[in-house]
Scaffold this active site. Structure first.
Site, PDB file in Angstrom:
ATOM      1  N   SER A 149       0.802  -1.226   0.000  1.00  0.00           N
ATOM      2  CA  SER A 149       0.000   0.000   0.000  1.00  0.00           C
ATOM      3  C   SER A 149       0.835   1.276   0.000  1.00  0.00           C
ATOM      4  CB  SER A 149      -0.954  -0.021   1.185  1.00  0.00           C
ATOM      5  OG  SER A 149      -1.725  -1.178   1.093  1.00  0.00           O
ATOM      6  N   ARG A 164       7.440   6.503  -4.395  1.00  0.00           N
ATOM      7  CA  ARG A 164       8.108   7.067  -3.214  1.00  0.00           C
ATOM      8  C   ARG A 164       7.494   6.414  -2.000  1.00  0.00           C
ATOM      9  NH1 ARG A 164       4.448   9.942  -5.323  1.00  0.00           N
ATOM     10  NH2 ARG A 164       2.585  10.277  -4.064  1.00  0.00           N
ATOM     11  N   ASP A 202      -4.068  -1.294  -1.180  1.00  0.00           N
ATOM     12  CA  ASP A 202      -5.165  -1.581  -0.234  1.00  0.00           C
ATOM     13  C   ASP A 202      -6.512  -1.004  -0.704  1.00  0.00           C
ATOM     14  OD1 ASP A 202      -4.236   1.000   0.243  1.00  0.00           O
ATOM     15  OD2 ASP A 202      -3.976   0.769   2.399  1.00  0.00           O
TER      16      ASP A 202
HETATM   17  C1  GLC Z   1      -0.710   6.061   1.412  1.00  0.00           C
HETATM   18  C2  GLC Z   1      -0.163   5.204   0.285  1.00  0.00           C
HETATM   19  C3  GLC Z   1      -1.291   4.561  -0.508  1.00  0.00           C
HETATM   20  C4  GLC Z   1      -2.250   3.846   0.429  1.00  0.00           C
HETATM   21  C5  GLC Z   1      -2.713   4.776   1.532  1.00  0.00           C
HETATM   22  C6  GLC Z   1      -3.610   4.072   2.538  1.00  0.00           C
HETATM   23  O1  GLC Z   1      -1.396   7.125   0.855  1.00  0.00           O
HETATM   24  O2  GLC Z   1       0.640   5.990  -0.578  1.00  0.00           O
HETATM   25  O3  GLC Z   1      -0.784   3.657  -1.465  1.00  0.00           O
HETATM   26  O4  GLC Z   1      -3.345   3.374  -0.306  1.00  0.00           O
HETATM   27  O5  GLC Z   1      -1.601   5.308   2.217  1.00  0.00           O
HETATM   28  O6  GLC Z   1      -2.978   2.999   3.137  1.00  0.00           O
END
Ligand code: GLC
Length: 482
Positions: A149, A164, A202
């Site tokens: 995620s 990143r 996620d």
């Molecule tokens: C951050 C991550 C993203 C994820 C979110 C919730 O924004 O960059 O990929 O979906 O957190 O976990």
């Protein structure tokens, strides 16, 4: 304490409270302006030129039907835990069985060496398989959906280049790299019998898991340590995928990575505290929206306000006290604010105890009043700004009525978050006041199904199915799909 004296005492800080209200309140007009800008930014992110919101295609090219079947592993590399699941999608429509284990994600791994991270993950998977399957040498390899995620560009569903780190991770040598070969090398080194079928976010997992049991679900959101959403777009509206040459109504789930909304600081009502959070984060200038909303930052925002009111204002709260514990960055998480907002007592005695035990600070009634109001303001702002993202996707897609599946610690545990978000949606979208409190809102944000478990399994199943049917778009390793 009697009510009267408490109210009198709070007079002392009313000026400060008023100032904070001015800083943190986001009025309806502002919400609407943010939402309109958000719609444009979503579109920009889908264009060839791109924008600050990544809008990553995920290669999830259909909703589930509810009739998917099979046994899959799912791995979730979240912020606090590693979760490994085995999910069996049963013959019964929309039903599944799940077994799962959680492993702690050691804090030091989040800023350590890449190899150590992958090795640790491979060890956890091996342990899970040995526990549930016994002798690994005798078993078939299992398909795995890996919930990673973080923003990752996916040219393929079985590939992901980390754009990143977000959410406080900072491991050298991974940004700009494809995480899949690193992960697979660690599995191979330990002989873990797994083939990676899909790398997922996620939010995409949440969208698909929720749509498995409720066909009105059109958006998957996470309001947790980070904040983000995914939804189903038509390929015809994704200019950056024109080269695919598929029919315009072909679906493609998009991981928005909306945490990056307004990195240019054009519309979000940032306060000096938001600026400090950003400047002192590992990635200044990134995730502007997320830093005003997500659980990782809510406690820190609150802490910065308190320290500022102690040091720099005529009020000098907690005057004469040792606030060294409060001075430690990230010492308060969002559960601290939740606890303050949940204090049921008029004299805020639970909050007073919390300040005493956690921070060694004795807060007087006026200070307690200010503390409670600050928590409310920060929590309310987070919920209202989040609603702008949901409203923007609905506006872009023309959804006037749908369900939104939401997950994450802030959504599930932060008091009033849901009601405040719903109220903001009502204001942004000009819904009339409800006549019956039980009436559903046209767009409802509801608790999602388990995205990183069931969602990951479903995405693996959907991918295997479409490959079988000959849809090879976004498949890098066809050999993993037999
Ligand atoms: C951050 C991550 C993203 C994820 C979110 C919730 O924004 O960059 O990929 O979906 O957190 O976990």
């Amino acid at each position: 304490m009697c009510l009267g004296s408490f109210a009198d005492a709070s007079q002392g800080l009313s000026k400060e409270i008023e100032q904070l209200e001015g800083l943190f309140t986001v009025e309806t007009q502002k919400l609407k302006q943010i939402t309109d800008h958000f719609v444009n930014e979503l579109e920009k992110g889908l264009s060839v030129k791109g924008g600050s919101i990544p809008m990553n295609p995920t290669w999830v090219m259909s909703y589930p039907t509810g009739y998917e079947t099979g046994t899959f592993l799912a791995l979730d590399m979240g912020g606090t835990n590693l979760r490994v699941c085995q999910i069996t999608l049963t013959d019964q429509k929309s039903e599944f069985d799940i077994i799962q284990s959680k492993y702690r994600m050691p804090e030091e791994l989040k800023t350590g060496q890449a190899d150590e991270l992958w090795e640790y993950i491979a060890d956890c998977l091996m342990q899970f398989i040995e526990t549930h399957h016994g002798d690994v040498s005798k078993m078939d390899t299992l398909p795995l959906g890996f919930t990673f995620s973080y923003p990752a560009t996916q040219n393929y569903i079985d590939e992901g280049v980390l754009q990143r780190w977000t959410k406080g991770f900072d491991i050298a040598g991974v940004e700009g790299e494809n995480v899949v070969p690193m992960f697979e090398a660690a599995l191979a080194a330990k002989g873990v019998p797994i083939k990676l079928t899909a790398l997922i976010n996620d939010t995409t997992g949440t969208l698909i898991a929720s749509a498995y049991t409720d066909t009105k679900m059109k958006i998957g959101c996470i309001f947790g340590t980070g904040c983000n959403a995914a939804y189903m777009e038509d390929c015809g509206s994704i200019p950056k995928l024109a080269h695919l040459d598929v029919s315009p109504d072909t679906p493609m789930a998009i991981n928005c990575e909306w945490g990056a909304f307004d990195n240019e600081h054009l519309v979000l009502p940032r306060t000096q505290y938001d600026v400090t959070i950003d400047n002192e984060s590992p990635r200044p200038g990134q995730q502007a929206f997320e830093k005003m909303i997500a659980g990782l930052y809510l406690g820190e925002l609150f802490r910065l306000v308190m320290v500022d009111l102690h040091d720099n204002h005529s009020a000098h709260i907690f005057s004469g006290q040792d606030i060294s514990k409060l001075r430690r960055p990230y010492t308060l998480d969002s559960s601290f604010l939740s606890a303050i907002e949940e204090d049921p007592f008029e004299n805020l005695s639970e909050t007073r105890d919390l300040f005493h035990t956690k921070l060694g600070i004795e807060a007087n009634p006026a200070e307690l009043e200010l503390v409670r109001r600050t928590a409310e303001l920060i929590g309310t702002r987070a919920a209202r700004l989040s609603a702008c993202g949901v409203a923007a996707i609905c506006k872009k897609k023309g959804y006037t009525s749908c369900h939104v599946g939401a997950d994450g610690s802030v959504f599930n545990k932060y008091p009033h978050f849901k009601a405040r978000g719903a109220q903001a949606l009502r204001e942004i979208l000009d819904w009339p006041e409800k006549t019956d409190p039980k009436e559903e809102d046209p767009i409802e944000i509801l608790a999602a199904e388990d995205g990183s478990g069931v969602g990951a399994a479903l995405i693996a199943a959907l991918t295997l199915k479409r490959v079988k049917e000959g849809n090879m778009h976004g498949i890098l390793h066809p050999e993993n799909f037999h």
